[in-house]
Scaffold this motif. Sequence first.
Motif, PDB file in Angstrom:
ATOM      1  N   MET A  13       0.757  -1.108  -0.094  1.00  0.00           N
ATOM      2  CA  MET A  13       0.063   0.055   0.053  1.00  0.00           C
ATOM      3  C   MET A  13       0.931   1.146  -0.069  1.00  0.00           C
ATOM      4  O   MET A  13       0.683   2.121  -0.541  1.00  0.00           O
ATOM      5  CB  MET A  13      -0.974   0.108   1.361  1.00  0.00           C
ATOM      6  N   ALA A  14       2.020   1.306   0.595  1.00  0.00           N
ATOM      7  CA  ALA A  14       2.813   2.501   0.958  1.00  0.00           C
ATOM      8  C   ALA A  14       3.473   2.582  -0.334  1.00  0.00           C
ATOM      9  O   ALA A  14       3.714   3.823  -0.911  1.00  0.00           O
ATOM     10  CB  ALA A  14       3.811   2.309   1.839  1.00  0.00           C
ATOM     11  N   ARG A  15       3.879   1.549  -1.055  1.00  0.00           N
ATOM     12  CA  ARG A  15       4.562   1.547  -2.503  1.00  0.00           C
ATOM     13  C   ARG A  15       3.706   2.223  -3.439  1.00  0.00           C
ATOM     14  O   ARG A  15       4.314   3.045  -4.266  1.00  0.00           O
ATOM     15  CB  ARG A  15       4.897   0.317  -2.952  1.00  0.00           C
ATOM     16  N   ARG A  16       2.319   1.837  -3.395  1.00  0.00           N
ATOM     17  CA  ARG A  16       1.395   2.393  -4.277  1.00  0.00           C
ATOM     18  C   ARG A  16       1.317   3.943  -4.133  1.00  0.00           C
ATOM     19  O   ARG A  16       1.110   4.563  -4.995  1.00  0.00           O
ATOM     20  CB  ARG A  16       0.189   1.676  -4.196  1.00  0.00           C
ATOM     21  N   ARG A  17       1.291   4.332  -2.792  1.00  0.00           N
ATOM     22  CA  ARG A  17       1.023   5.869  -2.502  1.00  0.00           C
ATOM     23  C   ARG A  17       1.981   6.523  -2.877  1.00  0.00           C
ATOM     24  O   ARG A  17       2.115   7.509  -3.486  1.00  0.00           O
ATOM     25  CB  ARG A  17       0.631   5.740  -0.886  1.00  0.00           C
ATOM     26  N   ALA A  18       3.276   5.986  -2.528  1.00  0.00           N
ATOM     27  CA  ALA A  18       4.576   6.714  -3.020  1.00  0.00           C
ATOM     28  C   ALA A  18       4.684   6.705  -4.659  1.00  0.00           C
ATOM     29  O   ALA A  18       5.036   7.935  -5.165  1.00  0.00           O
ATOM     30  CB  ALA A  18       5.844   5.964  -2.667  1.00  0.00           C
ATOM     31  N   GLY A  19       4.245   5.816  -5.280  1.00  0.00           N
ATOM     32  CA  GLY A  19       4.054   5.863  -6.872  1.00  0.00           C
ATOM     33  C   GLY A  19       3.253   6.936  -7.282  1.00  0.00           C
ATOM     34  O   GLY A  19       3.443   7.561  -8.280  1.00  0.00           O
ATOM     35  N   ASN A  20       2.073   6.938  -6.690  1.00  0.00           N
ATOM     36  CA  ASN A  20       0.987   8.017  -7.001  1.00  0.00           C
ATOM     37  C   ASN A  20       1.479   9.413  -6.680  1.00  0.00           C
ATOM     38  O   ASN A  20       1.296  10.282  -7.557  1.00  0.00           O
ATOM     39  CB  ASN A  20      -0.160   7.682  -6.371  1.00  0.00           C
ATOM     40  N   LEU A  21       2.286   9.509  -5.828  1.00  0.00           N
ATOM     41  CA  LEU A  21       2.974  10.924  -5.392  1.00  0.00           C
ATOM     42  C   LEU A  21       3.758  11.486  -6.283  1.00  0.00           C
ATOM     43  O   LEU A  21       3.910  12.275  -6.810  1.00  0.00           O
ATOM     44  CB  LEU A  21       3.241  10.856  -3.850  1.00  0.00           C
TER      45      LEU A  21
ATOM     46  N   GLU B 237      -8.735   9.516  -9.039  1.00  0.00           N
ATOM     47  CA  GLU B 237      -7.303   9.948  -8.806  1.00  0.00           C
ATOM     48  C   GLU B 237      -6.631   9.522  -9.867  1.00  0.00           C
ATOM     49  O   GLU B 237      -5.735  10.426 -10.696  1.00  0.00           O
ATOM     50  CB  GLU B 237      -6.879   9.925  -7.597  1.00  0.00           C
ATOM     51  N   GLN B 238      -6.553   8.146 -10.011  1.00  0.00           N
ATOM     52  CA  GLN B 238      -5.695   7.640 -11.308  1.00  0.00           C
ATOM     53  C   GLN B 238      -6.284   8.114 -12.647  1.00  0.00           C
ATOM     54  O   GLN B 238      -5.093   8.232 -13.524  1.00  0.00           O
ATOM     55  CB  GLN B 238      -5.818   6.025 -11.036  1.00  0.00           C
ATOM     56  N   ALA B 239      -7.387   8.195 -12.734  1.00  0.00           N
ATOM     57  CA  ALA B 239      -7.854   8.793 -14.121  1.00  0.00           C
ATOM     58  C   ALA B 239      -7.668  10.108 -14.388  1.00  0.00           C
ATOM     59  O   ALA B 239      -7.218  10.249 -15.457  1.00  0.00           O
ATOM     60  CB  ALA B 239      -9.465   8.552 -14.182  1.00  0.00           C
ATOM     61  N   MET B 240      -7.548  10.920 -13.594  1.00  0.00           N
ATOM     62  CA  MET B 240      -7.180  12.232 -13.516  1.00  0.00           C
ATOM     63  C   MET B 240      -5.557  12.302 -13.897  1.00  0.00           C
ATOM     64  O   MET B 240      -5.256  13.053 -14.968  1.00  0.00           O
ATOM     65  CB  MET B 240      -7.286  13.089 -12.217  1.00  0.00           C
ATOM     66  N   HIS B 241      -4.699  11.588 -13.306  1.00  0.00           N
ATOM     67  CA  HIS B 241      -3.537  11.679 -13.715  1.00  0.00           C
ATOM     68  C   HIS B 241      -3.083  10.853 -14.938  1.00  0.00           C
ATOM     69  O   HIS B 241      -2.356  11.525 -15.554  1.00  0.00           O
ATOM     70  CB  HIS B 241      -2.674  10.681 -12.427  1.00  0.00           C
TER      71      HIS B 241
END
Length: 122
Positions: free
Chosen positions: A1-9, A94-98
């Motif tokens: 979960m933390a890796r996914r959040r870091a990737g999103n950031l 959020e993913q769609a916006m990015h």
Amino acid sequence: MARRRAGNLRNAAEVASNLMLAPMVMWMRIPLLASETNAGAGGIETMRAVTEKGMAMAQGMAAAQVSVAGAAMRFWPELLSGRTPSMLNGVAAEQAMHAALKPVGRRVKANYRRLSARSKGT
């Protein structure tokens, strides 16, 4: 979960930094557009400025639709595994916006590189 959040950031920071170049691209493009209007006919830079926006918008819409479709396909597996589906907790939006902004950011960054190399050469 933390890796996914870091990737999103990281993705959000990359898109934001690319979009921050837009005012500089406009500033470098204005003299080129002005010189093309003095020449009489529309030039290459004018056509590029007009057409690239439509292409980037179409690519962004397609990327956002693919992202939302992927989130829809993951809805039931996420729900049945006990997680909150990304369609419900805002992650899919959020993913769609990015995904939608990524083509625009790439285009702005490419224009910045092209125009800054041109200004250094002249």
